[in-house]
Design a protein around this motif. Sequence first.
Motif, short mmCIF file in Angstrom:
data_model
loop_
_atom_site.label_atom_id
_atom_site.label_comp_id
_atom_site.label_asym_id
_atom_site.label_seq_id
_atom_site.Cartn_x
_atom_site.Cartn_y
_atom_site.Cartn_z
N UNK A 49 0.87 -1.12 0.10
CA UNK A 49 -0.15 0.26 0.02
C UNK A 49 0.79 1.26 -0.16
N UNK A 63 -7.13 3.14 5.94
CA UNK A 63 -7.97 2.20 5.22
C UNK A 63 -8.77 2.93 4.28
N UNK A 81 -7.19 4.78 1.54
CA UNK A 81 -6.83 3.96 0.16
C UNK A 81 -7.94 3.94 -0.51
N UNK A 82 -9.10 3.43 -0.32
CA UNK A 82 -10.32 3.22 -1.00
C UNK A 82 -10.68 4.52 -1.77
N UNK A 95 -8.09 4.93 -4.57
CA UNK A 95 -8.32 4.28 -5.68
C UNK A 95 -9.49 4.74 -6.60
N UNK A 106 -12.67 -9.29 -7.16
CA UNK A 106 -11.70 -10.18 -6.17
C UNK A 106 -11.93 -9.27 -4.81
N UNK A 154 -10.76 -8.71 -1.45
CA UNK A 154 -9.75 -9.07 -0.53
C UNK A 154 -10.14 -8.72 0.93
N UNK A 191 -20.88 1.76 -3.14
CA UNK A 191 -19.78 2.49 -2.71
C UNK A 191 -18.32 2.37 -3.11
N UNK A 192 -17.94 1.03 -3.50
CA UNK A 192 -16.76 0.66 -3.84
C UNK A 192 -16.60 0.05 -5.21
N UNK A 240 -17.86 2.49 -8.53
CA UNK A 240 -17.05 3.46 -8.87
C UNK A 240 -15.75 3.00 -9.60
N UNK A 241 -15.19 1.52 -9.08
CA UNK A 241 -13.96 0.84 -9.16
C UNK A 241 -13.96 0.10 -10.27
N UNK A 301 -11.98 0.64 -13.76
CA UNK A 301 -10.18 0.81 -13.65
C UNK A 301 -9.69 -0.55 -13.93
N UNK A 335 -7.08 -4.64 -10.66
CA UNK A 335 -6.02 -4.29 -9.36
C UNK A 335 -6.52 -3.05 -8.66
N UNK A 344 -8.53 -4.53 -6.04
CA UNK A 344 -8.07 -5.42 -5.06
C UNK A 344 -7.56 -4.56 -4.18
N UNK A 345 -6.78 -3.44 -4.41
CA UNK A 345 -6.16 -2.44 -3.59
C UNK A 345 -7.33 -2.01 -2.83
N UNK A 346 -8.25 -1.43 -3.21
CA UNK A 346 -9.42 -0.91 -2.48
C UNK A 346 -9.99 -1.72 -1.48
N UNK A 365 -8.30 -4.07 -0.16
CA UNK A 365 -7.25 -4.53 0.92
C UNK A 365 -7.37 -2.97 1.90
N UNK A 366 -7.53 -1.98 1.39
CA UNK A 366 -7.75 -0.93 2.45
C UNK A 366 -9.21 -1.07 2.99
N UNK A 367 -9.99 -1.44 2.73
CA UNK A 367 -11.10 -2.08 3.40
C UNK A 367 -11.09 -2.71 4.59
#
Lengths: 320, 291
Positions: free
Chosen positions: A245, A292, A295-296, A299, B35, B37, B82-83, B86-87, B90, B93, B96-98, B100-102
């Motif tokens: 991250x 966290x 990060x969301x 992105x 995916x 995470x 919410x996630x 919008x993503x 893109x 990946x 996936x990162x989002x 992970x942040x969640x």
Amino acid sequence: MTVRSTWPWLVGMLVVACTSFFLKRSDIYLLSLCSVYLMATYGLNLTVGYAGQMSLGQAAFLGIGAYIGAILMTKAGWPFWCVLPVAAIVCFVVGLVIGFPALRVQHHYLAFATLGFNVLVFLALRNEEWLTGGTFGIANIPRPTLFGYPLDTEFRFFWLTFASLGVLMTLLWLLLRSPWGRAFAALRDNPIRAESLGVNITAYTLFAFAIGAAAAGIGGVYYASLVQFVEPGPFHFSTSLMMLLAVIVGGAGRFFGPLLGTVVIILLPELLRASTVPALQFMQKWYLVAFGVAVVLLMVWLPGGLLSLGDRWRRGRVGQ
Amino acid sequence: MSEFVQLIVSGIATGSIYALAALGFTLLWQAAGVINFAQGEFVMLPAFGMLICVSFGMPLWLAFLVTCAVAMLVLGWGFKVAIVDPLIRHGVIPLVIATLGLSIAAKSTVRAGYSALAFPFASPFPEGQFALAGVTLSYADVGTLVLAGGIVVALQAFLNRTVTGRAMQAVAQNADAARVLGIDVKRMVLYVFLINAVLAVVTALLVTPTYLAKFDMGDAIGQKAFFAAIIGGFNQTRGALLGGVLIGVLENLVGFYVSPEYKEGVALVLFLFVILFKPEGLLGRSEERKV
């Protein structure tokens, strides 16, 4: 990356490093810790940012380096400078092996494959007590000497770590400016086209992992010598996750991305923890939550990381 | 011999819990290309949801229903709107990162806002054991097996035998073709998110009595779910089932006969072998590689 856009960062790093003349010991220690993590995240930026491979196993390489350092320096009595190449080579070789799944699978599969590797290394560090000391870890790891000059104080050791980070960054910078760097970018942007142009994508994929791993292995030896104590905890896969991250938040594939990312994930939370102001301590408790969520949001709004903000701003101005 | 059978039975019981979480994973991937995470945290949050409901004096079944409703709203619909929405454009990946942040945000919220301790969680099944043909079985294992197995069978029946279920499969196979045929693709994708949320709550109900409710309990369950999904084959719902049960049984056998310390490593080793030798999974069909 031009030389002109580089120097503000270098001056900034030097200024921060020079504050160590005025800081107290615990803060200098924190700067050293940042430098150690930067070695690992710079390696990771090569693997993830430049070569476009997913990796959630960087903490395992940091751990392997740290334990090699700890075991060789305490039990075998090796000097620091002899341990360094050993750790780098071992991590390089392990990195080559870990690169093999990357030849078969991509993206999220690869994320879990490397994560699996990290969990296995963590289990081995915790369970193989005869070698690693298990959860008790290994203590009394010595600090190095340089030509007979002991680098045992926090201040001296920081400058050693900082200088080594500088060397490592320079080497990576030269690597990225060489044809190798172009090959890594080609591998990331379009592997099939890269292969058709004669780039050996098998070799470059493996080397992307191996070089990234070797950088983390070197960081690990500095970690062992800095903390003077190793236990499995810091090498849990959650550290890998934070490093990934850090690279992405800063801006994957940007040379100074990890610098910014590591400030966000290591320096800020530690500063909040150390503060005596109640409001800041409250923030420390909720820091990871905010991180966290950030990060969301990042992105959603800025998938290229914080450093892509400049590009976007410039593009916007040109557009007008 | 009887202890071997016991290990197998409790392994299948644990494995069927993994399979439930893995099933949600594969459904999300098939229908929406997501995916997740944070799947482990999708199990952890309902566990605390039920814990809080029970602490307000609700019986466990009511707590379960209330948590199901909240989870469908937040982890199903909310997650999608919410996630994911919008993503998704893109690519894989950033999502996936989002997630992970969640997952970090969810874990830290529970740790900072509720507690960092592990809480015991009442089992929905009675305690104790009974003997059947010389083999001692615990009520919890058998109950888990029956409930998880029942849900998997019911879900398969729903997907294969009802119009809505078949429409969802059509969306998973080819969203454009499904749209041409008059299927409401958006609604079907939403259903998948809702089903995933409910599966997560059931997983939480079954797994928390043994794992205990803790902010990081999702790490292990999320990984197992993903490994199970890959081992079985990501594009097959049956694959998740096979993968989950395989992991559960092998973990038990390795933990008992080889080394309890490396029990956690079983799923990883199996997974590494599968992606090296048969990346599409044991039951999976290989997908065309898109350029």
